[in-house]
Design an enzyme around this catalytic site. Sequence first.
Site, PDB file in Angstrom:
ATOM      1  N   TYR A   1       0.856  -1.187   0.000  1.00 45.36           N
ATOM      2  CA  TYR A   1       0.000   0.000   0.000  1.00 45.36           C
ATOM      3  C   TYR A   1       0.896   1.243   0.000  1.00 45.36           C
ATOM      4  CZ  TYR A   1      -3.132   3.709   1.418  1.00 45.36           C
ATOM      5  OH  TYR A   1      -3.826   4.895   1.451  1.00 45.36           O
TER       6      TYR A   1
ATOM      7  N   GLU B   1      -2.918   7.764  -4.287  1.00 43.21           N
ATOM      8  CA  GLU B   1      -2.958   6.463  -3.620  1.00 43.21           C
ATOM      9  C   GLU B   1      -2.762   5.356  -4.645  1.00 43.21           C
ATOM     10  OE1 GLU B   1      -5.800   4.827  -0.231  1.00 43.21           O
ATOM     11  OE2 GLU B   1      -6.716   4.554  -2.203  1.00 43.21           O
TER      12      GLU B   1
END
Length: 399
Positions: free
Chosen positions: A109, A197
Amino acid sequence: MDIHEYQAKEILTNFGVDVPPGALAYSPEQAAYRARELGGDRWVVKAQIHAGGRGKAGGVKVCDSDSEIQSTCEELFGRKMVTHQTGPEGKGVYRVYVEGAVPIEREIYLGFVLDRTSQRVMIVASAEGGMEIEEISAEKPDSIVRATVEPAVGLRDFQCRQIAFKLGIPPAQTQNMVRTLQGCYRAFREHDATMVEINPLVVTSDNRILALDAKMTFDDNALFRHPQISELRDKSQEDPRESRAADRGLSYVGLDGNIGCIVNGAGLAMATMDTIKLAGGEPANFLDIGGGATPERVAKAFRLVLSDSNVQAVLVNIFAGINRCDWVAEGVVQALKEVQVDVPVVVRLAGTNVEEGQKILANSGLPVIRASTLMEAAERSVGAWKNDITQTNRMRAVT
């Protein structure tokens, strides 16, 4: 402003971030054609909506043939996809992105966000990719790596290497990770983004680091500097009320209540919504008309609020500093004369030219309910709404 995955990937690619080969499609047949263009024997079809959680909602499918791609797309196109980020109303699927499948070895992530506490860009990463950051924080908080960027010097290579080491990136792939981090930061900085992101960022079995998904959000107030970003806006993914407000230069957020709010100043708007709830009502929106509201601007705001069929009362709360109460009063009168208003309207004015504003409302001959304090205005709005509902129910009972 949000953009689609394929748009974010195109931007990141220009800054040196590697992504799998992919192509956009607007129909099942075009999706199958795109897969043949990409080549290979396995593809991933992704619904393009402005929300996360697509995989859990069935919006990301792995396909092994043209026919499977077409059948998957036939299920996706025109569907209202509901995820934990869309709310129960969901978002429509009108385009898909077809990507070649890649051999994934591990998932990471990676996020860049504005941290208002430190007033810096913060990098948030975790070796537990593929999960939402909220889940990672709750289930594996020790896996989260954080770093802040000093704006005077920018993101330094040694910071990138530290992040790579903490994520367990092998030395042979460290330089690729540094390039990815630097590319994301430059894309963030140069486009006035508020979020970048990548989830997941994958390490492949053939030693590549690829952005398998990408999201970018931009500061609406800075879009005038980036017309190429403004052109990426997809109104089909937005609340129609918020789109209309943005086109008219108004700050608007739609809510689920029934008392419409027209307020100047974000702080006062928040206080107004809280006071409505304290008085027993539910706000239908957040609407800030700004500091220089002319009668025309107030009338636009009025029409926007009344376009919401859920609104059963309107509260106008103006504390005039830069604004003038007489301008606001003229805007209210103008709107009520131009637009058919079937709901109670409560107006609270305070500040510059308040006496003139009150006189304009009093002499208008319109059924405007006036209040002198915010609490009084909220109570009268809720009371007027409840009284209006009671009268409507009585009329229905008689008929």
